[in-house]
Each structure stands twice: as structure tokens, then as C-alpha cells.
Design a protein around this motif. Structure first.
Motif, PDB file in Angstrom:
ATOM      1  N   UNK A 129     -20.230 -12.869  -6.594  1.00  0.00           N
ATOM      2  CA  UNK A 129     -19.275 -13.949  -6.412  1.00  0.00           C
ATOM      3  C   UNK A 129     -19.285 -14.990  -7.512  1.00  0.00           C
ATOM      4  N   UNK A 130     -20.036 -14.780  -8.592  1.00  0.00           N
ATOM      5  CA  UNK A 130     -20.157 -15.747  -9.690  1.00  0.00           C
ATOM      6  C   UNK A 130     -18.800 -15.927 -10.376  1.00  0.00           C
ATOM      7  N   UNK A 131     -18.441 -17.171 -10.675  1.00  0.00           N
ATOM      8  CA  UNK A 131     -17.151 -17.484 -11.290  1.00  0.00           C
ATOM      9  C   UNK A 131     -17.085 -16.912 -12.707  1.00  0.00           C
ATOM     10  N   UNK A 132     -16.233 -15.917 -12.970  1.00  0.00           N
ATOM     11  CA  UNK A 132     -16.186 -15.322 -14.312  1.00  0.00           C
ATOM     12  C   UNK A 132     -15.635 -16.268 -15.362  1.00  0.00           C
ATOM     13  N   UNK A 133     -14.868 -17.272 -14.942  1.00  0.00           N
ATOM     14  CA  UNK A 133     -14.272 -18.195 -15.909  1.00  0.00           C
ATOM     15  C   UNK A 133     -15.279 -19.176 -16.484  1.00  0.00           C
TER      16      UNK A 133
ATOM     17  N   UNK B 177     -19.456 -33.061 -21.114  1.00  0.00           N
ATOM     18  CA  UNK B 177     -19.477 -32.607 -19.729  1.00  0.00           C
ATOM     19  C   UNK B 177     -18.336 -31.632 -19.484  1.00  0.00           C
ATOM     20  N   UNK B 178     -18.578 -30.681 -18.630  1.00  0.00           N
ATOM     21  CA  UNK B 178     -17.523 -29.772 -18.185  1.00  0.00           C
ATOM     22  C   UNK B 178     -17.685 -29.549 -16.690  1.00  0.00           C
ATOM     23  N   UNK B 179     -16.575 -29.322 -16.030  1.00  0.00           N
ATOM     24  CA  UNK B 179     -16.584 -29.084 -14.593  1.00  0.00           C
ATOM     25  C   UNK B 179     -15.468 -28.105 -14.273  1.00  0.00           C
ATOM     26  N   UNK B 180     -15.690 -27.287 -13.270  1.00  0.00           N
ATOM     27  CA  UNK B 180     -14.681 -26.317 -12.902  1.00  0.00           C
ATOM     28  C   UNK B 180     -14.853 -25.843 -11.475  1.00  0.00           C
ATOM     29  N   UNK B 181     -13.829 -25.181 -10.992  1.00  0.00           N
ATOM     30  CA  UNK B 181     -13.873 -24.654  -9.636  1.00  0.00           C
ATOM     31  C   UNK B 181     -13.008 -23.424  -9.513  1.00  0.00           C
ATOM     32  N   UNK B 182     -13.265 -22.664  -8.463  1.00  0.00           N
ATOM     33  CA  UNK B 182     -12.531 -21.416  -8.253  1.00  0.00           C
ATOM     34  C   UNK B 182     -12.315 -21.185  -6.766  1.00  0.00           C
ATOM     35  N   UNK B 183     -11.128 -20.672  -6.436  1.00  0.00           N
ATOM     36  CA  UNK B 183     -10.848 -20.168  -5.097  1.00  0.00           C
ATOM     37  C   UNK B 183     -10.402 -18.725  -5.253  1.00  0.00           C
ATOM     38  N   UNK B 184     -11.037 -17.845  -4.485  1.00  0.00           N
ATOM     39  CA  UNK B 184     -10.713 -16.418  -4.562  1.00  0.00           C
ATOM     40  C   UNK B 184     -10.652 -15.851  -3.156  1.00  0.00           C
ATOM     41  N   UNK B 185      -9.663 -15.014  -2.893  1.00  0.00           N
ATOM     42  CA  UNK B 185      -9.590 -14.342  -1.594  1.00  0.00           C
ATOM     43  C   UNK B 185      -8.957 -12.972  -1.755  1.00  0.00           C
ATOM     44  N   UNK B 186      -9.398 -12.075  -0.904  1.00  0.00           N
ATOM     45  CA  UNK B 186      -8.886 -10.700  -0.852  1.00  0.00           C
ATOM     46  C   UNK B 186      -8.790 -10.328   0.620  1.00  0.00           C
TER      47      UNK B 186
END
Length: 862
Positions: A141-145, A212-221
């Protein structure tokens, strides 16, 4: 049900696509139109990737080690999303989603373990790292981006990387903050309710001193298969994740990097089907349906823990096993997850279904060039807190083992309901001091500490999320503590030849406290703390394993563009305890089965790497040989008392060897065009070993009454696994990709097109080499346009609609009754008396592969 690519038409289509890809590569490489692009063509070349495979930054082409690197550019171009995708674009690694996004089992160069990441303390031999910090968990589940690159380092890496890297290491390197304000995002939409949304912002705060950098992800299947019992979808996945990275450079000599990450996964019941014992087609004997019969229902209701359900069928199939390729059965997903109405009332098979994961990950890394001297002191600190809930219908079928169901909120569950909660905490600290890298003699010395604790609780209808108390039935506490010192010395013998020696000494301590029933408890280590965790009784001494692991590398650079190297390395996979299953095995065999030893490897590798002078072609090749001792194998243990369930333990009854080669080729003949190809072959076979389950199959259903480490010569052929392939790994792995980007006139837009493929040979399920998966060919493609700030892409995944199962697990089938026909408890075979095997008839369960999927993706960067 999808049409199988194993059909004649499917094979023709695959050959057509593969040959078309190679033909297209040839045409594009020599097309006159491309050759007339002018100056931009001359600037074409292969991306230079910096890796840290030897704990120092060096060019991929200059690193004297077999390492495959997947860059962020490659992740973006090919639409790679997880370790499953990364492995399919690297050589020498096989990855199978056997349990959805849980219980990861990467296999590097054929070195595998059937129970790895299924039982506490049993490990794969290929470890994950995040920014060089050991990460013992599932990483799908690691964020690829957020990834800068993925390094897959092959061969024994125990000397520098430490525990559980005896076959290799997989290092995720995350992105640093950008040197200017950058806002980026991605949104994709695909079939089966698949959504993937991510965004990030990166900026300097105090010039080069702080960013600094920050990010987020939402993923669903949403899943694409249905449970035939309920009509509901299975195999769904959902994730939320976020991260923050802070990099400080107070002066030119110090860099401090702090990173925090949170991950929240909510996956539904697995898309699992059971190939039942009625499909068995080989090895006739007592452990078959022919010797099972219907259980008679009692005249009046009694306790569900003592009353067996009548069987759902009758069969005279006398075969104990299945030989051949297990075919996918998408219309045979029949699991008791949701409430089901039956003749005996509403039944709910499990108290919890699916996979739920909440994880906090934090790291702190400091590199200090002491007073600008070139001597660098580094500190790497890592912390992980993970709460995982996992549940499945443990028999993977429509059968109910007990006649009368427990009614919520009862504190018990039917037999074989696999529901548990794991609370795991990891802490690691590494400190190392490296001498100046520009000296002819250079070195590194370091120390390492790792501590993990795990609390495993049973989830029941009364406690479906928190679980029963630690110390109650079906609960366990375990810990791992690893302390090590390591070092490296590298000397330039001549301007072209360098020899490097690495050495690590490690001590690992393991404890386990486990209760299987009110009367069965196993305790090893921490006797003064057993009561604190709810366990009582006498504890065995703590398990302590010590080892020295050396590695020697000789590399020769006859020119700036050519590298030849040779490696000798040793490694080990940690030993551990079998818990209450070991107690049952000890009672059954008369020999101590509570502890299993480390698995060790000694091996060598020869490799060559070269780039063409214009950097338009790159080649890397290696051949390797490894000798494995005390291979950790699986032994199934039948119930020894009424009401007890079957289990499996780890034993050291085998030796093996692996040998093979790996080739990686990449070409960028003109600007905007890149083609790659990887080929790996591994011959991973046992050189010694006796498998108790194989004896049962060959003897017609008798249980061995001898020590499987030293079987009688006359009986060895019935259990001998010499020459058989190691399970879970593919002998042949082939992968490749082709990417093309071309400016569309003066519009500022570019056309982008790429395709990628992977082929994996069939994998055996067990050491007996009888049941196996099919081979798998996967083809992906992407077509779109983009400019400097945005892009729009159409994509297709698994265009061949490959169906072959990713992997399968040997299991059991009680659907035809628990009662055994009266064949006696003992029998005579080859003049000796043996016990009749009382275990359930064998079956196999497997997850289903995702089918052909089309979607659209948009990206932006400002």
C-alpha cells in the motif's frame, strides 16, 4: 469467466504482441523521420541512476553488485503502482499476491519459504527497507508517488544490510523536497470502481537550509469477482495515506532528514476460491475422500464445539493429491463471510472479514561530514507502529464445520475461522562512520540495534475489533531483538582494480508466548514477564542465534564504461520457535520440534556492466551460484487431541542450491525513445531432504514414524526431495518496456506512448513438485499527450487478460465429512507398521488475478 490466454488463440495473440513490440523497437530505432530530429537526437541517452546498494551513493553502472533500479521516471511512464508492479520490471525477483495486500513474500533468485510472513518469526529472506531503514511489514500500500527510486539488490546482503537479507534487499528511496515551489497531482479512473488520487507540495523554506514536502493519496478498487454465496464483491481495496518530509542543511557539512508517514488500509474479503479434494487426480491412499463419510446429526442440539455438521456430499475419489496446473475458478468463490441463511438458521462464518491496516512510520537520518574532513558520521533511526486486523473464512468454502452456529455475541467462533489482530511496534537504530570516499583505502564501521514486539489476539463475535485478552486462547506475544556490529574496508590495488571486504557479527534473541487452548501453552524467553502478558507456566530459555556473515568483492574497471566484478558472500535467515505447533509435533515424533535453526547461504557471483560511450545503450549481466543449508521447510501437523485443528511448523530437514543468470539491457538510440529487456533464469533445487507429507502421498496414506532429518535408507525414496524445485519461485522471468515521446509540431505538446510486459514461468506450490500455477504473460500499454505542466493518458493493464493464478496454498477439505471410515489406526507398508494419517483430505486455495482493465489518468505539475 474470462477466456484463458492459455488457449491456442491466446498464445498466438501473445506471440503477436511480443513480436510486434520488438519490431516496433527496431523500426523506431532506425526510422528516418526520427533520425532527422536534429540536435535533440544527439542529446539522447539513458537516464543515469544513483543507487545506495552499498550504503554509499554511486552510479548504477559503477556499483559492483547485481541491482535492478526502478526510477520515479519509470514509475510515472509505465504507471507502476506497487511492489507487484516493480517486481515485474526487475530481473531475478518473483512476487505473488497470495493473500491480497497482506503477508508479502518476495522471492529473489528462487530462495523462498512457504510459511514466510504467515507465522510470526518465519521470514522470507528478502527484506524491505525505506530510505535504508529496515522495514518489517507489508509494503503493497506504499504511495508510489512519494518514491524517488526502488533498488532491488540481489544475492546475500547480510554483511551490510543485516537480518533477513540472505537472498537480497528491496530498498524504497523516497523523494527529498524540491529546490523550488512545486505542486503536483495525479488522478486516475479505471474499471471496477478503481480510483487513484494523489497530490503533493514541495518547497524550500530557508533557501538551501530548510525544505519541506508533503503529500497524500486516496486509492480504491471495488473488486471484480463475486462471492457466490452472498452475491457481494470480494477483493476490494481502499487506502488513505499521507507523508511529510523535512530536510535541514544548517551548513555544508550536515544534512538532517525527518520523515513521517501514515497509512490507512481497508480491504474487503479476499477473492479466494477452493479447489476441493474432489478434483484430486493422483497419489491414491487413505488421506482421500473415499475414506471419509457423512457425520450423523445428533438427535438433540448440543454444544457447537463438539457437534460436527453433516457433510455436503459423498465422494469415492481415492486420490490424495492434485498433480498439474491449478486452473482459475472465478465462479467458485464460496466463502462464509457475510450472514448466510441455512436450514439450521442464519450463519456468519467469521467475526471479521478482510484486511484492515493502520500504520505510523517515522524516520530520522543525519549525515555529518565532520568539519569538512570527508569523515562522515551517519545516524539512521526508524520507528513503526502497525495495527492489523485480518479475517477470512479459514476453510475457504461454503462448508460449516459445526452443526449449530455460535450466535453473536458469543465469545467463540466456528473452527478454522482465521481472524486475528496484530499490534506490532518496531524500533531500529544504526550508527556508522565512513572514511573519506576519495582515498585509495577507505572504510566504514557501524553498529545496529533492532527491537520488535508483536501482540496477537483472536477476533471473536464478542470482540470483533479489539480481540480477546492477551493470554486467552488463540493469543500470542512475540519479540525480536537484533544487535550487530559491521564494517567495510575497500582498497584500490591498482587504478583499475579494487577489493572490498565486509563483515557483520549479529546476535538475535527471539521470544514467544502462545496459548492454543485452556491447557496448551508455549513459552520461550522472558519468564519474569510471562504473567504480565497473561501467560502462566514455565518458560524455555530465550532463543538466541549468533552469526558472522562476510562478503568479499573484487571489481575491475578496464575503462570508464566497463565494470567486471566477482563476489563471495554468506548470509542467513533467522531461526525461531514453532510455538504450540512445535509441542504437538514433538509429541507426535518423539523429537524436539519446538525450535528451528537459521537457514544459511554461501554463494558467489560474477558480473559485468558496460555503457556505450554515447550512453545510448547499457548492459548488465551476472551468473551466480548459492549453496543453502538447513533450509526451512514446512511440515503439516495433524490434530493430536480431539477438537484441535491442524497446523504447520518449520523444520530444517533440507539443503539446496540455486544457480542461474540475469541479463538487463537498455537502449535509448534517439532522444525520446527508450527500450529495455530483462531475462533471468534460476535453477533452484534441493540437494538433500525428506518431506513427511511426501511420504504420506507415496505410501498411500501412512504417517512416517522416523526422524525426517535421518530417514531409514529403505524408506528415503518415499520422502526424498533431492532434485525437486524450490516452491513459490519461477525458473524463467522475462520483462521489458518500450517508451516513446515526440513533440507535436510547435504546440508545446508531446505524444507519449509506452508498453511494458512481464512473463513468469509456472511455480510449484510445495516441495513435492506436484501442483503448480500456470505461467503468466502480462501486457500493459499507455497512450497520451502532455506538456510541461499537465498530461492526459489512456491506459490498459493486463491486455492479454491473463487468468493464471498468482499462487496457491496447500489446504484441507472437510466438506465431505469429518468422520473417517474405519480403516484402523495402523497398517503395514513395506514390512513396517505405520500410523494411518488422520488429517483431512488435501485441497488448494488461491486468489484470483485481476483481469483486463482500461482507464484514464490525468497529471499536473506547477
Amino acid at each position: 469467466m474470462r477466456a484463458s490466454p492459455r488457449s491456442g488463440l491466446g498464445r498466438i495473440f501473445m506471440r503477436f504482441m511480443f513480436r510486434s513490440a520488438l519490431l516496433a523497437a527496431t523500426i523506431l530505432a532506425s526510422a528516418p523521420g526520427l533520425a532527422q530530429q536534429g540536435a535533440t537526437q544527439e542529446q539522447g541517452g539513458i537516464e543515469d541512476i544513483i543507487v545506495t546498494a552499498r550504503k554509499t551513493e554511486e552510479s548504477l553502472s559503477d556499483a559492483p553488485v547485481a541491482v535492478s533500479a526502478v526510477s520515479d521516471k519509470m514509475i510515472q511512464q509505465l504507471g507502476l503502482n506497487s511492489i507487484d508492479d516493480f517486481a515485474k520490471q526487475a530481473t531475478g525477483i518473483s512476487f505473488s499476491q497470495a493473500f491480497g495486500r497482506s503477508s508479502d513474500r518476495p522471492v529473489i533468485r528462487g530462495q523462498s519459504n512457504v510459511l514466510a510472513n504467515v507465522q510470526f518469526g518465519v521470514e522470507t529472506g528478502a527484506a524491505y527497507f525505506v530510505d535504508g531503514i529496515y522495514y518489517q511489514g507489508d509494503i503493497q500500500g506504499f504511495d508510489p508517488n512519494s518514491i524517488q527510486r526502488v533498488e532491488i539488490i540481489k544475492g546475500p546482503q547480510s554483511a551490510l544490510y543485516g537480518r533477513n537479507t540472505y537472498s537480497g534487499a528491496i530498498n524504497y528511496v523516497t523523494k527529498d523536497p524540491a529546490d523550488k515551489l512545486t505542486v503536483a497531482g495525479k488522478a486516475s479512473l479505471a474499471e471496477h470502481d478503481t480510483y487513484d488520487l494523489s497530490a503533493s507540495v514541495s518547497t524550500p523554506i530557508l533557501g538551501d537550509a530548510l525544505g519541506v514536502s508533503a503529500g497524500g493519496r486516496y486509492y480504491s478498487y471495488g473488486g471484480e469477482y463475486r462471492n457466490q454465496l452472498t452475491g457481494n464483491k470480494v477483493g476490494s481495496e481502499k487506502s488513505y495515506s499521507g507523508y511529510v518530509t523535512l530536510v535541514a542543511k544548517p551548513n555544508d557539512d550536515i544534512k538532517i532528514r525527518l520523515r513521517g508517514q501514515y497509512q490507512h488500509d481497508r480491504d474487503g474479503p479476499l477473492a479466494i476460491f477452493l479447489q476441493g479434494a474432489d478434483a484430486n487426480n493422483c497419489m491414491p491412499g487413505f488421506r482421500s475422500l473415499r475414506y471419509r463419510q457423512r457425520n450423523l446429526p445428533p438427535p438433540v442440539p448440543v454444544s457447537p464445539t463438539t457437534t460436527f455438521q453433516p457433510a455436503i456430499g459423498i465422494s469415492n475419489n481415492a486420490n490424495q493429491y492434485f498433480c498439474g496446473t491449478i486452473q482459475p475458478q472465478p465462479n467458485n468463490v464460496r466463502v462464509n463471510t457475510d450472514p448466510v441463511a441455512t436450514f439450521f438458521g442464519t450463519r456468519d462464518g467469521t467475526a471479521f472479514d478482510g484486511n484492515r491496516n493502520d500504520q505510523y512510520l517515522a524516520s530520522g537520518i543525519m549525515d555529518w561530514d565532520i568539519a569538512g574532513s570527508g569523515w562522515v558520521l551517519s545516524s539512521l533511526t526508524g520507528f513503526r507502529d502497525n495495527t492489523n486486523l485480518f479475517g477470512s473464512d479459514g476453510d475457504h468454502s461454503e462448508g460449516f464445520f459445526f452443526l449449530f452456529p455460535p450466535v453473536p455475541p458469543a465469545s467463540t467462533e466456528p473452527a478454522f475461522a482465521n481472524t486475528n489482530r496484530d499490534d506490532t511496534q518496531d524500533f531500529s537504530q544504526e550508527i556508522r562512520l565512513a572514511s573519506p570516499a576519495d582515498k585509495p583505502i577507505r572504510g566504514l564501521i557501524g553498529g545496529y540495534y533492532f527491537k520488535q514486539t508483536n501482540r496477537n489476539r483472536d477476533l471473536t463475535f464478542a470482540n470483533p475489533t479489539e480481540g480477546e485478552a492477551l493470554g486467552a486462547n488463540s493469543s500470542a506475544y512475540g519479540s525480536i531483538e537484533d544487535i550487530a556490529v559491521f564494517g567495510l574496508v575497500s582498497a584500490e590495488i591498482t587504478d583499475a582494480i579494487t577489493i572490498t571486504g565486509e563483515l557483520r557479527y549479529a546476535e538475535e534473541r527471539k521470544t514467544i508466548m502462545e496459548r492454543a487452548s485452556a491447557t496448551t501453552i508455549f513459552c520461550a524467553g522472558e519468564p519474569g514477564r510471562a504473567g504480565q502478558f497473561g501467560f502462566t507456566g514455565t518458560c524455555l530459555p530465550v532463543g538466541k542465534f549468533k552469526d558472522w556473515t562476510p562478503r568479499i568483492t573484487l571489481d575491475w574497471k578496464p575503462s570508464d564504461d566497463v565494470l567486471v566484478y566477482a563476489v563471495y558472500a554468506e548470509g542467513n535467515k533467522p531461526g525461531g520457535f514453532n510455538g504450540t505447533g512445535g509441542l504437538a509435533a514433538t509429541a507426535l515424533t518423539g523429537t524436539d520440534q519446538t525450535v528451528y535453526l537459521p537457514e544459511t547461504v554461501r554463494g558467489g557471483e560474477l558480473g559485468v556492466k558496460f555503457d556505450t560511450a554515447d550512453r545510448k545503450a547499457r548492459f548488465a549481466g551476472s551468473i551466480f551460484y548459492n549453496k543453502l543449508a538447513d533450509v526451512q521447510l514446512t511440515r503439516a501437523i495433524p490434530p493430536t487431541v480431539a477438537g484441535q485443528t491442524a497446523t504447520s511448523i518449520v523444520t530444517n530437514q533440507g539443503d539446496a542450491e540455486t544457480k542461474g543468470f540475469e541479463l538487463e539491457m537498455q537502449a535509448a538510440p534517439v532522444d525520446g525513445f527508450n527500450v529495455s529487456l530483462g531475462v533471468a533464469y534460476v535453477d533452484a533445487k534441493f540437494t538433500k531432504g525428506c518431506d513427511a507429507d511426501l511420504f504420506t502421498l507415496n505410501s498411500g496414506g501412512f504417517r512416517p514414524n522416523f526422524d525426517t532429518d535421518a530417514p531409514p535408507a529403505a524408506l528415503l525414496p518415499l520422502c526424498d526431495i533431492t532434485g525437486k524445485r524450490m516452491p513459490l519461485g519461477s525458473p524463467w522471468i522475462v520483462n521489458g518496456s518500450m517508451s516513446y515521446e515526440h513533440e507535436i509540431g510547435a504546440t508545446g505538446l508531446s505524444l507519449i506512448a509506452n508498453t511494458s510486459f512481464s512473463y513468469e514461468d509456472a511455480k510449484y506450490i510445495q516441495v513435492d513438485n506436484l501442483a503448480k500455477t500456470g505461467d503468466a504473460f502480462l501486457l500493459n500499454a499507455r497512450l497520451g499527450i502532455r506538456n510541461e505542466n499537465w498530461g492526459l493518458t489512456l491506459f490498459g493493464r493486463n491486455l492479454t487478460n491473463e487468468e493464471s493464478i498468482p499462487l496457491a496454498t496447500r489446504w484441507f477439505d472437510y466438506r465431505y465429512g469429518n468422520a473417517r471410515r474405519d480403516v484402523g489406526t495402523t497398517g503395514t507398508f513395506q514390512g513396517q507398521t505405520f500410523s494411518v494419517e488422520t488429517g483431512a483430505p488435501r485441497a488448494f486455495f488461491s486468489t484470483l488475478r485481476r483481469g483486463r482493465t482500461f482507464g484514464i489518468e490525468g497529471t499536473f505539475t506547477f
